[in-house]
Design an enzyme around this catalytic site. Structure first.
Site, mmCIF file in Angstrom:
data_model
loop_
_atom_site.group_PDB
_atom_site.id
_atom_site.type_symbol
_atom_site.label_atom_id
_atom_site.label_comp_id
_atom_site.label_asym_id
_atom_site.label_seq_id
_atom_site.Cartn_x
_atom_site.Cartn_y
_atom_site.Cartn_z
ATOM 1 C CG ASP A 122 4.739 56.858 -78.859
ATOM 2 O OD1 ASP A 122 5.584 55.971 -79.052
ATOM 3 O OD2 ASP A 122 4.938 58.072 -79.115
ATOM 4 C CG HIS A 127 8.328 59.319 -80.051
ATOM 5 N ND1 HIS A 127 7.164 58.752 -80.485
ATOM 6 C CD2 HIS A 127 9.086 59.524 -81.157
ATOM 7 C CE1 HIS A 127 7.203 58.608 -81.794
ATOM 8 N NE2 HIS A 127 8.369 59.066 -82.238
#
Lengths: 559, 559
Positions: B197, B372
């Site tokens: 990611d 994130h």
């Protein structure tokens, strides 16, 4: 100070610049004397489809045209001067501005063919201008363009101070210090009302000095083994100077690309506001002839605008300059809200070409600082001027609101702070102020050559058209017996890809024919109800089939 | 590990999620076995006028449908599950997902009428799934929704790890720690390729813990003398839990508004992912019956979406809940690029109502953290997994690029890092990898019920229509002698405000008539050239007069 007539009032209102970013235009009126400060434009909101620029509605000034003594301009940015060509076309009054500001205005007026008809009066920070009963003086401020001033308006009711756009830069690039002494003196003599720049009222602390950028540039230029491209606002003359300085230090030549950048660099250097070493500037065509580490390219496009020089270089469609793998690109600006995506896209494209890109918030990238003061500077201004009343200007509502809280924090009474929308009038009489109604104000939309001929109906249609397109249904009926002579023909644009939707359009055709036959047999034959029925039947069918609502335009001809 | 067939290759490619934010869909293929990870949607770009959502082009999967063993879903966010209803309609394969993820997917499939036909296989972080020659195992991660997992795919060519969306939260809200031990173990056993990611690859440092928000909420709730409104993403179940906790601590009841928020709160609490005290939730209608300091309202609209509950409250058009002066509104989210203006507008409107609004970047407001991981966490993942090859995923190009540099910084060879676009195939054979061509990929645009029937031509037309509108010119000619029987009639939409432009349209009419007469006398009478000539003559005239280029649609009927 002029003699006071006890029935006259002091009025302050904004025609643009409060509740928005852009199209700054503020008005101070005493009795029969109107003084306007700035006449800017703003860029259209997303929902203003097809609009080029937006200017203030000046109906009120036109209705009082004999009272308008002139327009004072604080500095040469588009959101302060961009409306002038449109305003002056309707209202021929003198313009008062400092030298660089005047140079930039004259360039605009020349393009608009208004130069000959407009009286331009050059001022300095030391000028005094009598405008009817109002005397204007000025004070030097720091901003991202040289020759910026604040305005002090002495009226019979008291002194009104308008800061213009400002920050306090204690190490300014051009050694033009903000005139703290004069501001302090104005404050000491007593100020009735302050109008002050709210752009960065949400930001804590102090805005860093413009000079910080220069050191950063020099280091990047020195490290870069190939070309350096710097994109910034054309109007940021200090930034441009620092690019020139860093280029000189690192023995690079500079090419300038992008129409507005070429424009500003030309005007500012001709007028002596840019110090350009002899032989430093080269033509874009010459870039390829020099070693890559001897070149810097100064460019527009710091907002990722799709048609700008930087975007074209990033897409490899610029006629003269290519980006090569290993080049360094500096984006020396912060994206204006709404432009983040464009900037992101440009960065992506540049990186795909192999460029090293320096971008992001100034606090991270080190290559940008704001031209507007942060909270501590706004408080400093409030404490220098020490006004009785305070009107935050130049900002969206949330910025004005934050600025109001800063005002309270330095001791201004809450009831002496006015949060205004455009058109709101603040009236001062005998030392007290109150909100006193509204004057006409709003957005005038400019699309091509049209000024104000695009209104809500047109914008609503454009919005509808942009969402689901249009279907035009044409049918010719016989005048005698109402039978269908030709059609119905259905033409669609922006609705569906026709080749993939033949069946749908054929069925639509049957629906229209059926509707018309039914109406005929019911002896309905007024156009209006034919049209309405066709529109409704077709609209219903298409929504059921597609969940879309295209605009439907039935055209029924009779011969 | 299954037996290796020496001619088979391992292929990895993305159908969505690289070079963009959204519509994540990654594919790992070994021989005749295809495993798909996620099937998301993305929201349309600005230039995709009228489009509702965008999904990946799955042509390649459809052409290889007999090889697709199933879709593994890492977590329940729209950019990972939103494409499922469209994909499953064309490709009926089993879905593997954890409990909450499955609950959210089932809700979608029910709405799409696909629940009965879709095989759903519930997994936990401890499951093992054999999909042909590929064995999938999982590991728990931290993200802004519970039950998120990473995927470990053991193929005959080597192990491929896909992180899903992740951060490392050392004090997670639900005590579900990221499984560092399992990640370390996977790394120890040897990993061929990591897909990780990249969302926050541009951000230095560590992303703060979700738990920080809870303390902040509690303090704000306690201080607030009236109602508190919290707007956040519906899918951020941890955030919702913390609103509930703070409400419980400060003896407030909670009303839930906004369709997606009601949906998620219902599903997550029914499934036990939200711990809601008995009697805590009230109906929005009951808000007004309770003292203002006993209420919190949980709402959608943290992106300022114009039709969301928060925007409607801000405009005072919500049917059930009003914002009163003195209320506190917390916007617990960061604007997605492109939404800054909407959020700003909502804040302005709330402030105008007298609300106290807490908003802005999480680092300033204290009421938001990202789901994130930042650079240090991305490096931690790289060092836990220690892959031989690295493919940054889930991000725009610049994020992937930054992530690649982080990979290099922890010692991965530059030539072992693959920056991919959608459709790019990375091929692994006998321990070495190379880029091996492209498979079909792209954006499938969904407008209403139409999937893929809006393409570039339709979008180009919508763009043209949105800029300057359309003029339809209708004229009926006689079949016998070509004389004009009716018209020309000019109908305009989105071009000018007709009442102010009568003269212009009359002149346009004359131009069309003149052009037709001229053509007739020259004996030009094919439709195509009549149309082209009318279009050109009118277009030229309008551009000269207005500098606009409306779409012109000439319709010539013959009877």
């Amino acid at each position: 100070m002029s003699k006071k007539n006890s029935t006259d009032k002091l009025l302050i209102y904004a025609l643009g610049g409060v509740g928005e970013i852009g199209k700054n235009m503020y008005v101070v009126q005493y009795g029969n004397d109107i003084v306007v400060v700035d006449a800017g434009l703003k860029f259209p909101e997303e929902e203003m489809l097809g609009i080029d620029v937006v200017i203030p509605d000046i109906t009120h000034l036109l209705e009082n045209r004999e009272k308008v003594r002139g327009i004072l301009v604080t500095h040469g940015h588009e959101d302060h001067i961009g409306g002038l060509p449109y305003v002056l076309k309707q209202l021929n009054v003198p313009i008062y501005a400092t030298r660089l500001t005047t140079g930039l205005i004259e360039n605009k007026l020349k393009e608009a063919g208004l130069l000959g008809d407009t009286k331009r009066i050059l001022i300095t920070a030391d000028s005094e201008v009598q405008m009817g009963s109002i005397k204007a003086t000025f004070f030097r401020t720091n901003h991202s363009i040289p020759d910026s001033v604040g305005v002090c308006l002495e009226t019979p009711e008291g002194v009104v101070v308008h800061t213009g756009d400002f920050k306090f830069d204690h190490t300014p690039v051009n050694d033009q210090y903000a005139d703290l002494q004069r501001m302090a003196e104005i404050g000491k003599r007593g100020v009735l009302a302050l109008l002050s720049d709210s752009t960065n009222a949400e930001r804590p602390g102090f805005t860093p000095s413009e000079s910080n950028i220069g050191k950063e540039f020099e280091e990047i230029f020195r490290r870069a083994k190939q070309r350096v491209v710097v994109a910034t606002f054309a109007s940021n003359v200090h930034r441009v100077q620092q690019v020139i300085n860093a280029a000189a230090e690192t023995r690079r030549k500079m090419a300038v690309v992008g129409r507005s950048m070429v424009n500003v660099v030309t005007i500012a250097s001709e007028m002596g506001y840019l110090d350009v070493p002899e032989g430093m500037i080269i033509e874009p065509e010459e870039v390829n002839k020099l070693p890559a580490d001897r070149v810097v390219i100064l460019s527009t496009g710091s907002q990722g605008e799709p048609m700008s020089a930087l975007s074209r270089m990033a897409r490899s469609t610029h006629r003269k300059v290519d980006i090569l793998a290993g080049d360094t690109v500096i984006i020396s600006a912060t994206p204006i809200p709404g432009n983040e995506k464009y900037v992101g896209r440009t960065v992506d494209e540049l990186m795909r070409l192999g460029a090293h890109v320096i971008y992001g918030p100034g606090s991270v990238s080190g290559v940008h600082v704001s031209g507007h003061g942060s909270q501590e500077e706004l408080k400093l201004m409030l404490n220098l001027i020490r006004p009785q009343y305070f009107i935050p200007i130049h900002g969206e509502y949330r910025m004005l609101r934050h600025h109001a809280l800063l005002g309270e924090s330095v001791g201004i009474e809450r009831e002496n702070i006015f949060l205004c929308d455009i058109g709101d009038v603040v009236e001062f009489q005998n030392g007290t102020a109150r909100k006193a109604g509204k004057i006409p104000s709003g957005n005038v939309l400019i699309d091509g050559l049209g000024v104000g001929d695009v209104g809500n109906i047109v914008l609503r249609d454009r919005k509808l058209l942009s969402q689901d397109g249009i279907l035009v249904v044409v049918v010719t009926l016989s005048k005698q017996d109402g039978t269908i002579l030709s059609g119905p023909d259905i033409i669609s644009r922006g609705f569906v890809y026709v080749r993939e939707s033949e069946g749908l359009l054929e069925e639509a055709n049957r629906i229209v024919t059926g509707t018309l036959h039914k109406l005929m047999s019911d002896n309905v034959n007024e156009w209006a109800s034919l049209k309405t029925n066709v529109k409704d039947a077709l609209g219903r069918f298409l929504y059921e089939q597609t969940r879309r609502r295209p605009m439907i335009l039935p055209i029924i001809m009779e011969v």
